[in-house]
Design a protein around this motif. Sequence first.
Motif, PDB file in Angstrom:
ATOM      1  N   LEU A  67       0.816  -1.387   0.086  1.00  0.00           N
ATOM      2  CA  LEU A  67       0.077  -0.053  -0.162  1.00  0.00           C
ATOM      3  C   LEU A  67       0.825   1.241  -0.075  1.00  0.00           C
ATOM      4  N   GLY A  68       1.979   1.129   0.973  1.00  0.00           N
ATOM      5  CA  GLY A  68       2.799   2.310   0.798  1.00  0.00           C
ATOM      6  C   GLY A  68       3.436   2.700  -0.495  1.00  0.00           C
ATOM      7  N   ALA A  69       4.117   1.500  -1.071  1.00  0.00           N
ATOM      8  CA  ALA A  69       4.477   1.823  -2.613  1.00  0.00           C
ATOM      9  C   ALA A  69       3.497   2.378  -3.463  1.00  0.00           C
ATOM     10  N   ASN A  70       2.169   1.744  -3.326  1.00  0.00           N
ATOM     11  CA  ASN A  70       1.228   2.327  -4.337  1.00  0.00           C
ATOM     12  C   ASN A  70       0.901   3.772  -4.230  1.00  0.00           C
ATOM     13  N   CYS A  71       0.902   4.110  -3.000  1.00  0.00           N
ATOM     14  CA  CYS A  71       0.386   5.580  -2.470  1.00  0.00           C
ATOM     15  C   CYS A  71       1.539   6.505  -3.044  1.00  0.00           C
ATOM     16  N   TYR A  72       2.834   6.076  -2.597  1.00  0.00           N
ATOM     17  CA  TYR A  72       3.983   6.787  -2.887  1.00  0.00           C
ATOM     18  C   TYR A  72       4.163   7.008  -4.546  1.00  0.00           C
ATOM     19  N   ASN A  73       3.792   5.915  -5.366  1.00  0.00           N
ATOM     20  CA  ASN A  73       4.076   5.994  -6.443  1.00  0.00           C
ATOM     21  C   ASN A  73       2.978   6.612  -7.455  1.00  0.00           C
ATOM     22  N   ALA A  74       1.695   6.474  -6.604  1.00  0.00           N
ATOM     23  CA  ALA A  74       0.600   7.460  -7.370  1.00  0.00           C
ATOM     24  C   ALA A  74       0.834   8.811  -7.213  1.00  0.00           C
ATOM     25  N   ILE A  75       1.443   9.442  -6.255  1.00  0.00           N
ATOM     26  CA  ILE A  75       1.835  10.949  -6.024  1.00  0.00           C
ATOM     27  C   ILE A  75       3.241  11.180  -6.624  1.00  0.00           C
ATOM     28  N   HIS A  76       4.204  10.288  -6.740  1.00  0.00           N
ATOM     29  CA  HIS A  76       5.395  10.618  -7.224  1.00  0.00           C
ATOM     30  C   HIS A  76       5.672  10.273  -8.523  1.00  0.00           C
ATOM     31  N   SER A  77       4.615   9.737  -9.295  1.00  0.00           N
ATOM     32  CA  SER A  77       4.560   9.745 -10.767  1.00  0.00           C
ATOM     33  C   SER A  77       4.079  11.048 -11.593  1.00  0.00           C
ATOM     34  N   TYR A  78       4.367  11.139 -12.628  1.00  0.00           N
ATOM     35  CA  TYR A  78       3.991  12.538 -13.242  1.00  0.00           C
ATOM     36  C   TYR A  78       2.349  12.545 -13.684  1.00  0.00           C
ATOM     37  N   LEU A  79       1.791  11.486 -13.891  1.00  0.00           N
ATOM     38  CA  LEU A  79       0.632  11.214 -14.308  1.00  0.00           C
ATOM     39  C   LEU A  79      -0.593  12.168 -13.871  1.00  0.00           C
ATOM     40  N   LEU A  80      -0.567  12.275 -12.484  1.00  0.00           N
ATOM     41  CA  LEU A  80      -1.488  13.059 -11.787  1.00  0.00           C
ATOM     42  C   LEU A  80      -1.221  14.682 -11.668  1.00  0.00           C
ATOM     43  N   PRO A  81       0.028  15.105 -11.701  1.00  0.00           N
ATOM     44  CA  PRO A  81       0.126  16.422 -11.832  1.00  0.00           C
ATOM     45  C   PRO A  81      -0.241  16.977 -13.248  1.00  0.00           C
ATOM     46  N   ILE A  82       0.398  16.057 -14.314  1.00  0.00           N
ATOM     47  CA  ILE A  82       0.103  16.557 -15.681  1.00  0.00           C
ATOM     48  C   ILE A  82      -1.586  16.652 -15.690  1.00  0.00           C
ATOM     49  N   THR A  83      -2.177  15.700 -15.291  1.00  0.00           N
ATOM     50  CA  THR A  83      -3.571  15.854 -15.619  1.00  0.00           C
ATOM     51  C   THR A  83      -4.147  16.960 -14.753  1.00  0.00           C
ATOM     52  N   LEU A  84      -3.553  17.375 -13.704  1.00  0.00           N
ATOM     53  CA  LEU A  84      -3.932  18.495 -12.949  1.00  0.00           C
ATOM     54  C   LEU A  84      -3.770  19.808 -13.613  1.00  0.00           C
ATOM     55  N   ALA A  85      -2.305  19.914 -14.431  1.00  0.00           N
ATOM     56  CA  ALA A  85      -1.967  21.001 -15.054  1.00  0.00           C
ATOM     57  C   ALA A  85      -2.889  21.157 -16.351  1.00  0.00           C
ATOM     58  N   VAL A  86      -3.408  20.003 -17.121  1.00  0.00           N
ATOM     59  CA  VAL A  86      -4.247  20.206 -18.041  1.00  0.00           C
ATOM     60  C   VAL A  86      -5.599  21.028 -17.591  1.00  0.00           C
TER      61      VAL A  86
END
Length: 143
Positions: A67-86
């Motif tokens: 769970l820790g790795a999944n949470c960390y990876n979700a926030i530390h990949s560029y996917l979510l910030p790119i989505t929010l930037a768009v």
Amino acid sequence: MTSASSLPAEKPAVAPPVLWWLRLEGLAVAALAVVLYARTGASWWLFAVLWLVPDLSMVGYFVDPRLGANCYNAIHSYLLPITLAVAALSFQRAALPFVLIWFNHIGVDRLLGYGLKYPTAFGHTHLTEPRRLQAPRQHAPQK
């Protein structure tokens, strides 16, 4: 397909010179994010206060390494910030400084060698080897 527990824990997923390119890429993202952040006119206090917020994703490790790795990876990949930037550029530009802080955080992490995590160990990332705890050496008795 291999399971996460069968991944080799001795070596990082990448090695030099690819590792150097990935770290330079992190530097480029971090630098661009700072330059763009400065152009937004947002407060540097906001930048300083929010810079470590993405690391709150590590609390998942208190429950379980996977769970820790999944949470960390979700926030530390560029996917979510790119989505929010768009979304910010399309609808609400006020969110842009937050996105740029997030990009900068991820870029600096990559530059320093903190990569996406495997569930095998907190220190086992796609950029680094896990840190092994070594047992103290037994000394031979003196004669």
